[in-house]
Design a protein around this motif. Structure first.
Motif, short mmCIF file in Angstrom:
data_model
loop_
_atom_site.label_atom_id
_atom_site.label_comp_id
_atom_site.label_asym_id
_atom_site.label_seq_id
_atom_site.Cartn_x
_atom_site.Cartn_y
_atom_site.Cartn_z
N GLU A 106 -31.20 40.62 17.01
CA GLU A 106 -31.00 39.62 18.45
C GLU A 106 -31.52 38.33 17.92
N TYR A 158 -30.15 38.42 28.00
CA TYR A 158 -31.34 37.52 27.72
C TYR A 158 -31.58 36.98 29.25
N GLN A 168 -33.41 33.37 30.89
CA GLN A 168 -33.87 31.86 30.66
C GLN A 168 -34.54 31.62 32.28
N MET A 195 -35.19 30.60 26.30
CA MET A 195 -34.71 32.11 26.51
C MET A 195 -35.21 33.24 25.69
N LEU A 230 -35.41 37.82 24.89
CA LEU A 230 -34.34 38.78 25.10
C LEU A 230 -35.18 39.88 26.18
#
Lengths: 115, 115
Positions: A103, B37, B39, B45, B47
């Protein structure tokens, strides 16, 4: 704690100026990315690098160039800034290789305003 | 080319309730990875959750879980017991196993959590 850092959170430049946005990661990642984020348009890839001195164009490379002289650092260059390049710029990094998640880790972003 | 579609630009949920964010994607690949994800406003941002296409079991991370429907090419995110800190823009992303680096992102869903 892993980190992706960007040189500036906010930047104001004049039309026609040469602009450098710097990104540094401390995770020894092979891949590094520059995205542009605009309302309603999501994340658009500008350039991608998978190794030192290697780069690949993304979806919107026009008006931008990049430099990767060291593994940990990936620079985005606006050769002659224009008002339509006013945006949020996100840098990200990831490991190289297709057969695991890999990721992306993101920096805090640079909000660039071109006057 | 792969595409990722998030059909809900904005969603809202009452604190402590459950909300589901939708994501569909288009691909001809059989092996790939999917990601959500988050933010938060003015923050980096990160995961939230990830899923391998060849794993039938849906991924779960605490209050976050996914509903992965491979045949329908659907990858929705469920947030249970929503908290004020869940307020953010959420991006769905896809990466093919054959692609060692680049991911395709959706346009994002802005989630508001009401107290």
């Amino acid at each position: 704690d892993v980190k992706v850092t960007q040189s500036s959170r906010y930047l104001v430049k004049r039309t026609g100026e040469k602009v450098f946005l710097e990104c540094v990661q401390d995770m020894d990642h092979e891949n590094m990315f520059w995205y542009r984020q605009d309302p309603g348009l999501g994340l658009r890839l500008i350039y991608f690098s998978y190794d030192v001195k290697m780069k690949e164009k993304g979806d919107i490379p026009e008006g931008y160039s990049v430099s990767r002289e060291k593994k940990e650092r990936f620079s985005l260059i606006l050769e002659s800034a224009s008002t339509n390049q006013t945006s949020m710029y996100l840098c990200a990094s990831s490991l190289f290789g297709g057969d695991s998640y890999n990721e992306q880790f993101f920096g805090p972003g640079t909000r660039l305003t071109v006057l | 080319a792969q595409t990722v579609t998030q059909s809900q630009p904005e969603m809202s949920v009452q604190e402590a309730e459950t909300v589901t964010l939708s994501c569909t994607y288009d691909t001809s690949e059989s092996d790939y990875y999917l990601f959500w994800y988050k933010q938060p406003p003015s923050r980096q941002m990160i995961l939230v959750i990830r899923q391998e296409a060849y794993k039938q079991q849906n991924a779960t991370e605490n209050r976050f879980s996914v509903n992965f429907q491979k045949a329908a090419k659907s990858f929705s995110l469920k947030i249970s017991d929503s908290q004020l800190g869940d307020a953010a823009m959420y991006f769905c992303a896809y990466r093919a196993l054959t692609n060692a680096g680049k991911s395709t992102f959706g346009d994002g869903t802005t989630l508001t959590v009401k107290p």
